[in-house]
Design an enzyme around this catalytic site. Structure first.
Site, PDB file in Angstrom:
ATOM      1  N   LYS A  13       1.459  -6.228   3.684  1.00  0.00           N
ATOM      2  CA  LYS A  13       2.764  -6.070   3.016  1.00  0.00           C
ATOM      3  C   LYS A  13       3.409  -4.733   3.414  1.00  0.00           C
ATOM      4  O   LYS A  13       4.573  -4.688   3.778  1.00  0.00           O
ATOM      5  CB  LYS A  13       2.599  -6.115   1.487  1.00  0.00           C
ATOM      6  CG  LYS A  13       1.937  -7.390   0.970  1.00  0.00           C
ATOM      7  CD  LYS A  13       1.846  -7.410  -0.540  1.00  0.00           C
ATOM      8  CE  LYS A  13       0.903  -6.375  -1.136  1.00  0.00           C
ATOM      9  NZ  LYS A  13      -0.535  -6.556  -0.776  1.00  0.00           N
ATOM     10  N   ARG A  88       3.514  -8.140  -9.908  1.00  0.00           N
ATOM     11  CA  ARG A  88       2.153  -8.560  -9.658  1.00  0.00           C
ATOM     12  C   ARG A  88       1.660  -9.531 -10.723  1.00  0.00           C
ATOM     13  O   ARG A  88       0.480  -9.866 -10.764  1.00  0.00           O
ATOM     14  CB  ARG A  88       1.255  -7.322  -9.708  1.00  0.00           C
ATOM     15  CG  ARG A  88       0.648  -6.980  -8.364  1.00  0.00           C
ATOM     16  CD  ARG A  88      -0.138  -5.715  -8.573  1.00  0.00           C
ATOM     17  NE  ARG A  88      -1.089  -5.500  -7.528  1.00  0.00           N
ATOM     18  CZ  ARG A  88      -0.846  -4.794  -6.428  1.00  0.00           C
ATOM     19  NH1 ARG A  88       0.330  -4.293  -6.199  1.00  0.00           N
ATOM     20  NH2 ARG A  88      -1.806  -4.607  -5.551  1.00  0.00           N
ATOM     21  N   ARG A 127      -8.851  -0.030   7.470  1.00  0.00           N
ATOM     22  CA  ARG A 127      -7.592   0.722   7.304  1.00  0.00           C
ATOM     23  C   ARG A 127      -7.849   2.228   7.196  1.00  0.00           C
ATOM     24  O   ARG A 127      -8.759   2.670   6.500  1.00  0.00           O
ATOM     25  CB  ARG A 127      -6.877   0.254   6.035  1.00  0.00           C
ATOM     26  CG  ARG A 127      -5.690   1.151   5.705  1.00  0.00           C
ATOM     27  CD  ARG A 127      -4.801   0.636   4.620  1.00  0.00           C
ATOM     28  NE  ARG A 127      -5.507   0.183   3.456  1.00  0.00           N
ATOM     29  CZ  ARG A 127      -5.001  -0.618   2.530  1.00  0.00           C
ATOM     30  NH1 ARG A 127      -3.769  -1.061   2.662  1.00  0.00           N
ATOM     31  NH2 ARG A 127      -5.707  -0.982   1.498  1.00  0.00           N
ATOM     32  N   ARG A 160      -8.755   4.888   1.682  1.00  0.00           N
ATOM     33  CA  ARG A 160      -8.382   4.898   0.263  1.00  0.00           C
ATOM     34  C   ARG A 160      -9.603   4.707  -0.630  1.00  0.00           C
ATOM     35  O   ARG A 160     -10.497   3.926  -0.311  1.00  0.00           O
ATOM     36  CB  ARG A 160      -7.367   3.774  -0.011  1.00  0.00           C
ATOM     37  CG  ARG A 160      -5.944   4.238   0.164  1.00  0.00           C
ATOM     38  CD  ARG A 160      -4.928   3.145   0.156  1.00  0.00           C
ATOM     39  NE  ARG A 160      -5.085   2.117  -0.861  1.00  0.00           N
ATOM     40  CZ  ARG A 160      -4.258   1.087  -0.984  1.00  0.00           C
ATOM     41  NH1 ARG A 160      -3.219   0.967  -0.169  1.00  0.00           N
ATOM     42  NH2 ARG A 160      -4.449   0.176  -1.909  1.00  0.00           N
ATOM     43  N   ARG A 171     -10.167  -6.388  -6.675  1.00  0.00           N
ATOM     44  CA  ARG A 171      -8.724  -6.521  -6.388  1.00  0.00           C
ATOM     45  C   ARG A 171      -8.394  -7.955  -5.980  1.00  0.00           C
ATOM     46  O   ARG A 171      -7.334  -8.478  -6.327  1.00  0.00           O
ATOM     47  CB  ARG A 171      -8.303  -5.528  -5.305  1.00  0.00           C
ATOM     48  CG  ARG A 171      -8.188  -4.102  -5.833  1.00  0.00           C
ATOM     49  CD  ARG A 171      -8.200  -3.064  -4.734  1.00  0.00           C
ATOM     50  NE  ARG A 171      -7.091  -3.155  -3.814  1.00  0.00           N
ATOM     51  CZ  ARG A 171      -7.079  -2.575  -2.607  1.00  0.00           C
ATOM     52  NH1 ARG A 171      -8.118  -1.872  -2.191  1.00  0.00           N
ATOM     53  NH2 ARG A 171      -6.035  -2.703  -1.835  1.00  0.00           N
TER      54      ARG A 171
END
Ligand code: AP5
Length: 223
Positions: A13, A88, A127, A160, A171
């Site tokens: 996203k 969300r 990431r 992160r 998540r």
């Protein structure tokens, strides 16, 4: 254009929003980035939000809505925006609709990136983000020239806190329970476009622009 980008964690996203904001001349408004900035600045809101983010749970609505409401009120979001990570839940979507109605606005389109959990896990585990400028890399799909160092500003690249394996599992569960129902919610309103999220970022950008009916989408060069 007033858009929402939906998708599981790590779906791409943010990657797409950053490209689309130039192309569509609308600012990316990412609830996760707003929350992480509040955490970095050690505001009361940020410190409270962190306890939820570290677990991979949703931050309570009153905190998120405060940040989103303030950001949507800024001048650059008056004629369009790309919401990334918000709403969300159906409840957040209903509040967003009320906020927009008060401004005599409504969403033009909701883009849902569709991809399987295995790909999400691969993307999240690789990431790396620049601490300084926020640029994003992937250790395999889009590696920096020098490991651990940002190509653009030479800042330090970090992983992160909420990208740890257990937190990612949580998540994904939260996405399935709270966020995926938004696909039906927006489909019923006739504004949902489901986009295959597998492929190179340039291919996905082209699919999104085509779904938005943006002129010249087929000519977007693929790197
Ligand atoms: P948030 O920051 O919104 O995280 P997320 O939704 O889990 O999404 P991500 O940022 O992890 O991924 P992304 O889809 O943007 O993918 P990206 O482009 O980075 O939220 C974090 C937390 O904040 C939540 O858990 C919650 O606690 C809280 N929160 C946020 N919003 C909230 C709300 N509205 N209500 C309540 N709580 C909220 O890409 C991932 C990786 O893949 C990158 O390395 C990238 O380089 C790579 N990549 C991207 N596209 C491709 C591709 N096509 N091929 C290969 N690799 C790719």
């Amino acid at each position: 254009m007033r858009l929402v980008l939906l998708g599981p964690p790590g779906a791409g996203k943010g990657t797409q929003a950053r490209v689309l904001e130039t192309r569509l001349r609308a600012p990316q408004i990412a609830s996760g980035d707003l929350l992480r900035a509040a955490v970095r600045n050690k505001t009361a809101l940020g410190l409270e939000a962190k306890t939820y983010m570290d677990k991979g749970a949703l931050v309570p609505d009153e905190l998120v809505l405060k940040l989103i409401g303030e950001r949507l009120g800024q001048s650059d979001a008056k004629s369009g925006f790309l919401l990334d990570g918000f709403p969300r839940s159906v409840q957040q979507a209903e509040t967003l609709a009320d906020m927009l109605e008060a401004r005599k606005e409504r969403l033009d389109k909701v883009i849902a990136l569709i991809l399987p959990d295995e790909e999400v896990v691969k993307r999240i585990s690789g990431r790396r983000t620049c601490r300084n400028c926020g640029a994003m890399y992937h250790v395999i799909y889009d590696p920096p020239l020098n490991m651990g160092i940002c190509n653009t500003c030479q800042g330090e690249l970090y992983q992160r806190d909420d990208d740890a394996e257990d937190t990612v599992k949580m998540r994904l569960e939260v996405y399935a329970d709270s966020t995926r129902p938004l696909l039906d919610y927006y489909e019923t309103q006739g504004i949902l476009a489901k986009i295959d999220g597998i492929g190179r970022p340039e291919e996905i950008e082209k699919r999104i622009l085509t779904a938005l009916g943006v002129k010249g989408a087929a000519e977007v060069p693929e790197a």
